[in-house]
Design a protein around this motif. Structure first.
Motif, PDB file in Angstrom:
ATOM      1  N   ARG A 161     -35.822   0.266  78.169  1.00 31.40           N
ATOM      2  CA  ARG A 161     -34.492   0.172  77.570  1.00 31.40           C
ATOM      3  C   ARG A 161     -34.619  -0.409  76.172  1.00 31.40           C
ATOM      4  O   ARG A 161     -35.603  -1.059  75.841  1.00 31.40           O
ATOM      5  CB  ARG A 161     -33.607  -0.744  78.401  1.00 31.40           C
ATOM      6  CG  ARG A 161     -33.242  -0.210  79.762  1.00 31.40           C
ATOM      7  CD  ARG A 161     -32.254  -1.172  80.440  1.00 31.40           C
ATOM      8  NE  ARG A 161     -31.606  -0.553  81.575  1.00 31.40           N
ATOM      9  CZ  ARG A 161     -31.929  -0.796  82.836  1.00 31.40           C
ATOM     10  NH1 ARG A 161     -32.887  -1.649  83.130  1.00 31.40           N
ATOM     11  NH2 ARG A 161     -31.290  -0.194  83.820  1.00 31.40           N
ATOM     12  N   GLY A 162     -33.603  -0.191  75.372  1.00 31.00           N
ATOM     13  CA  GLY A 162     -33.574  -0.805  74.052  1.00 31.00           C
ATOM     14  C   GLY A 162     -33.643   0.225  72.941  1.00 31.00           C
ATOM     15  O   GLY A 162     -33.415   1.416  73.161  1.00 31.00           O
ATOM     16  N   ASP A 163     -33.971  -0.258  71.758  1.00 30.84           N
ATOM     17  CA  ASP A 163     -33.981   0.590  70.567  1.00 30.84           C
ATOM     18  C   ASP A 163     -35.358   1.095  70.173  1.00 30.84           C
ATOM     19  O   ASP A 163     -35.467   1.992  69.339  1.00 30.84           O
ATOM     20  CB  ASP A 163     -33.405  -0.190  69.371  1.00 30.84           C
ATOM     21  CG  ASP A 163     -31.962  -0.600  69.593  1.00 30.84           C
ATOM     22  OD1 ASP A 163     -31.242   0.131  70.297  1.00 30.84           O
ATOM     23  OD2 ASP A 163     -31.561  -1.653  69.062  1.00 30.84           O
ATOM     24  N   LEU A 164     -36.415   0.500  70.749  1.00 28.97           N
ATOM     25  CA  LEU A 164     -37.766   0.794  70.281  1.00 28.97           C
ATOM     26  C   LEU A 164     -38.761   0.721  71.426  1.00 28.97           C
ATOM     27  O   LEU A 164     -38.671  -0.152  72.288  1.00 28.97           O
ATOM     28  CB  LEU A 164     -38.157  -0.244  69.211  1.00 28.97           C
ATOM     29  CG  LEU A 164     -39.500  -0.112  68.525  1.00 28.97           C
ATOM     30  CD1 LEU A 164     -39.525   1.118  67.615  1.00 28.97           C
ATOM     31  CD2 LEU A 164     -39.793  -1.368  67.711  1.00 28.97           C
ATOM     32  N   LEU A 165     -39.724   1.660  71.409  1.00 31.65           N
ATOM     33  CA  LEU A 165     -40.874   1.590  72.307  1.00 31.65           C
ATOM     34  C   LEU A 165     -42.126   1.524  71.452  1.00 31.65           C
ATOM     35  O   LEU A 165     -42.231   2.213  70.424  1.00 31.65           O
ATOM     36  CB  LEU A 165     -40.962   2.820  73.217  1.00 31.65           C
ATOM     37  CG  LEU A 165     -40.039   2.886  74.415  1.00 31.65           C
ATOM     38  CD1 LEU A 165     -40.311   4.153  75.215  1.00 31.65           C
ATOM     39  CD2 LEU A 165     -40.190   1.663  75.305  1.00 31.65           C
ATOM     40  N   THR A 171     -44.628  -1.153  75.533  1.00 24.96           N
ATOM     41  CA  THR A 171     -43.660  -2.240  75.599  1.00 24.96           C
ATOM     42  C   THR A 171     -42.375  -1.838  74.878  1.00 24.96           C
ATOM     43  O   THR A 171     -42.372  -0.923  74.059  1.00 24.96           O
ATOM     44  CB  THR A 171     -44.208  -3.526  74.948  1.00 24.96           C
ATOM     45  OG1 THR A 171     -44.516  -3.256  73.579  1.00 24.96           O
ATOM     46  CG2 THR A 171     -45.447  -4.038  75.664  1.00 24.96           C
ATOM     47  N   THR A 172     -41.317  -2.569  75.183  1.00 24.13           N
ATOM     48  CA  THR A 172     -40.075  -2.416  74.428  1.00 24.13           C
ATOM     49  C   THR A 172     -40.223  -3.197  73.121  1.00 24.13           C
ATOM     50  O   THR A 172     -41.174  -3.970  72.955  1.00 24.13           O
ATOM     51  CB  THR A 172     -38.872  -2.972  75.218  1.00 24.13           C
ATOM     52  OG1 THR A 172     -39.066  -4.385  75.390  1.00 24.13           O
ATOM     53  CG2 THR A 172     -38.714  -2.278  76.568  1.00 24.13           C
ATOM     54  N   GLY A 173     -39.277  -3.026  72.247  1.00 27.22           N
ATOM     55  CA  GLY A 173     -39.272  -3.793  71.006  1.00 27.22           C
ATOM     56  C   GLY A 173     -39.181  -5.287  71.238  1.00 27.22           C
ATOM     57  O   GLY A 173     -39.601  -6.082  70.395  1.00 27.22           O
ATOM     58  N   ASP A 174     -38.651  -5.688  72.397  1.00 27.57           N
ATOM     59  CA  ASP A 174     -38.548  -7.102  72.760  1.00 27.57           C
ATOM     60  C   ASP A 174     -39.809  -7.638  73.427  1.00 27.57           C
ATOM     61  O   ASP A 174     -39.857  -8.808  73.822  1.00 27.57           O
ATOM     62  CB  ASP A 174     -37.361  -7.326  73.711  1.00 27.57           C
ATOM     63  CG  ASP A 174     -36.031  -7.032  73.058  1.00 27.57           C
ATOM     64  OD1 ASP A 174     -35.931  -7.160  71.819  1.00 27.57           O
ATOM     65  OD2 ASP A 174     -35.087  -6.676  73.784  1.00 27.57           O
ATOM     66  N   GLY A 175     -40.820  -6.769  73.591  1.00 32.06           N
ATOM     67  CA  GLY A 175     -42.086  -7.205  74.168  1.00 32.06           C
ATOM     68  C   GLY A 175     -42.217  -7.046  75.665  1.00 32.06           C
ATOM     69  O   GLY A 175     -43.237  -7.434  76.239  1.00 32.06           O
ATOM     70  N   GLU A 176     -41.214  -6.467  76.331  1.00 28.94           N
ATOM     71  CA  GLU A 176     -41.318  -6.277  77.779  1.00 28.94           C
ATOM     72  C   GLU A 176     -42.282  -5.136  78.081  1.00 28.94           C
ATOM     73  O   GLU A 176     -42.144  -4.026  77.553  1.00 28.94           O
ATOM     74  CB  GLU A 176     -39.951  -5.961  78.392  1.00 28.94           C
ATOM     75  CG  GLU A 176     -40.027  -5.783  79.895  1.00 28.94           C
ATOM     76  CD  GLU A 176     -38.706  -5.438  80.553  1.00 28.94           C
ATOM     77  OE1 GLU A 176     -38.671  -5.445  81.793  1.00 28.94           O
ATOM     78  OE2 GLU A 176     -37.718  -5.163  79.844  1.00 28.94           O
ATOM     79  N   LEU A 194     -41.792   4.334  68.523  1.00 22.90           N
ATOM     80  CA  LEU A 194     -40.784   5.373  68.677  1.00 22.90           C
ATOM     81  C   LEU A 194     -39.414   4.723  68.754  1.00 22.90           C
ATOM     82  O   LEU A 194     -39.152   3.898  69.644  1.00 22.90           O
ATOM     83  CB  LEU A 194     -41.047   6.186  69.946  1.00 22.90           C
ATOM     84  CG  LEU A 194     -40.045   7.285  70.270  1.00 22.90           C
ATOM     85  CD1 LEU A 194     -40.008   8.336  69.166  1.00 22.90           C
ATOM     86  CD2 LEU A 194     -40.377   7.921  71.602  1.00 22.90           C
ATOM     87  N   LYS A 195     -38.540   5.077  67.797  1.00 16.97           N
ATOM     88  CA  LYS A 195     -37.155   4.618  67.845  1.00 16.97           C
ATOM     89  C   LYS A 195     -36.436   5.446  68.899  1.00 16.97           C
ATOM     90  O   LYS A 195     -36.493   6.679  68.881  1.00 16.97           O
ATOM     91  CB  LYS A 195     -36.490   4.769  66.483  1.00 16.97           C
ATOM     92  CG  LYS A 195     -37.054   3.827  65.442  1.00 16.97           C
ATOM     93  CD  LYS A 195     -36.392   4.008  64.102  1.00 16.97           C
ATOM     94  CE  LYS A 195     -37.052   3.104  63.079  1.00 16.97           C
ATOM     95  NZ  LYS A 195     -36.594   3.361  61.725  1.00 16.97           N
ATOM     96  N   ILE A 196     -35.763   4.762  69.795  1.00 13.39           N
ATOM     97  CA  ILE A 196     -35.100   5.425  70.918  1.00 13.39           C
ATOM     98  C   ILE A 196     -33.760   6.011  70.478  1.00 13.39           C
ATOM     99  O   ILE A 196     -32.978   5.354  69.788  1.00 13.39           O
ATOM    100  CB  ILE A 196     -34.888   4.435  72.084  1.00 13.39           C
ATOM    101  CG1 ILE A 196     -36.241   3.895  72.548  1.00 13.39           C
ATOM    102  CG2 ILE A 196     -34.125   5.085  73.223  1.00 13.39           C
ATOM    103  CD1 ILE A 196     -37.246   4.949  72.937  1.00 13.39           C
ATOM    104  N   ARG A 197     -33.542   7.254  70.881  1.00 13.87           N
ATOM    105  CA  ARG A 197     -32.268   7.948  70.656  1.00 13.87           C
ATOM    106  C   ARG A 197     -31.640   8.235  72.018  1.00 13.87           C
ATOM    107  O   ARG A 197     -32.350   8.374  73.017  1.00 13.87           O
ATOM    108  CB  ARG A 197     -32.513   9.271  69.927  1.00 13.87           C
ATOM    109  CG  ARG A 197     -33.294   9.142  68.644  1.00 13.87           C
ATOM    110  CD  ARG A 197     -33.359  10.458  67.874  1.00 13.87           C
ATOM    111  NE  ARG A 197     -33.822  11.606  68.612  1.00 13.87           N
ATOM    112  CZ  ARG A 197     -34.991  12.236  68.384  1.00 13.87           C
ATOM    113  NH1 ARG A 197     -35.816  11.795  67.460  1.00 13.87           N
ATOM    114  NH2 ARG A 197     -35.310  13.292  69.078  1.00 13.87           N
ATOM    115  N   PRO A 198     -30.327   8.340  72.091  1.00 13.60           N
ATOM    116  CA  PRO A 198     -29.669   8.618  73.373  1.00 13.60           C
ATOM    117  C   PRO A 198     -30.163   9.892  74.060  1.00 13.60           C
ATOM    118  O   PRO A 198     -30.158   9.958  75.290  1.00 13.60           O
ATOM    119  CB  PRO A 198     -28.184   8.727  72.999  1.00 13.60           C
ATOM    120  CG  PRO A 198     -28.056   7.854  71.793  1.00 13.60           C
ATOM    121  CD  PRO A 198     -29.347   8.045  71.035  1.00 13.60           C
ATOM    122  N   ASP A 199     -30.644  10.870  73.294  1.00 16.07           N
ATOM    123  CA  ASP A 199     -31.132  12.091  73.938  1.00 16.07           C
ATOM    124  C   ASP A 199     -32.483  11.877  74.626  1.00 16.07           C
ATOM    125  O   ASP A 199     -33.002  12.788  75.273  1.00 16.07           O
ATOM    126  CB  ASP A 199     -31.172  13.282  72.973  1.00 16.07           C
ATOM    127  CG  ASP A 199     -31.875  13.009  71.676  1.00 16.07           C
ATOM    128  OD1 ASP A 199     -31.841  11.872  71.193  1.00 16.07           O
ATOM    129  OD2 ASP A 199     -32.461  13.960  71.118  1.00 16.07           O
TER     130      ASP A 199
END
Length: 137
Positions: free
Chosen positions: A92-96, A117-122, A37-42
């Protein structure tokens, strides 16, 4: 992969809510699913930049439900009986990403687990869900 009865399954879905959110199924087999899922501000809660927990939970549910009983002709073949999620860090970030796996598959009930996880692997959450097979009308 084929579903019970020999019907072909796919990652395509007629689920309007998943489309509205923008959830994409990246991988699906009989052992699990990977959804993105690409994260949007909403999607943020009242803390700017932090994804609302309901969005994280929904992504986990989608990944678990797809693997529990993959869609046939775009229609889901199971419903959620119960679900639990433990939040481990702010998302947080741009991707889950949600990766699910089958814990126990019965003829009617399937128990699933998902790691989000986040796109960074967290690692931000771990979920456990129980799903019941249904026959759509």
């Amino acid at each position: 992969m084929k579903a019970a009865g020999g019907n072909a399954i796919s990652t395509e879905s007629k689920n309007r809510f998943n489309h509205y959110l923008g959830i994409e199924i990246q991988h699906l087999d009989d052992q699990g699913c990977k959804a993105a899922l690409k994260i949007r501000p909403d999607f943020y809660n009242s803390i700017d930049g932090v994804v609302h927990g309901g969005v994280t939970s929904t992504l986990a549910d989608v990944a678990m439900g797809y693997a529990a009983a993959p869609h046939v002709d775009g229609v889901q073949q199971c419903v959620t009986v119960e679900s639990k999620i433990s939040y481990l860090a702010p998302a947080r970030g741009d991707l889950l990403l949600a990766e699910s796996k089958v814990i126990k598959r019965g003829s009617k009930i399937i128990v699933m687990e998902a790691r989000i996880t986040t796109g960074d692997g967290e690692l931000v959450a771990v979920a456990l869900g129980t799903y019941a097979r249904v026959k759509p009308k």
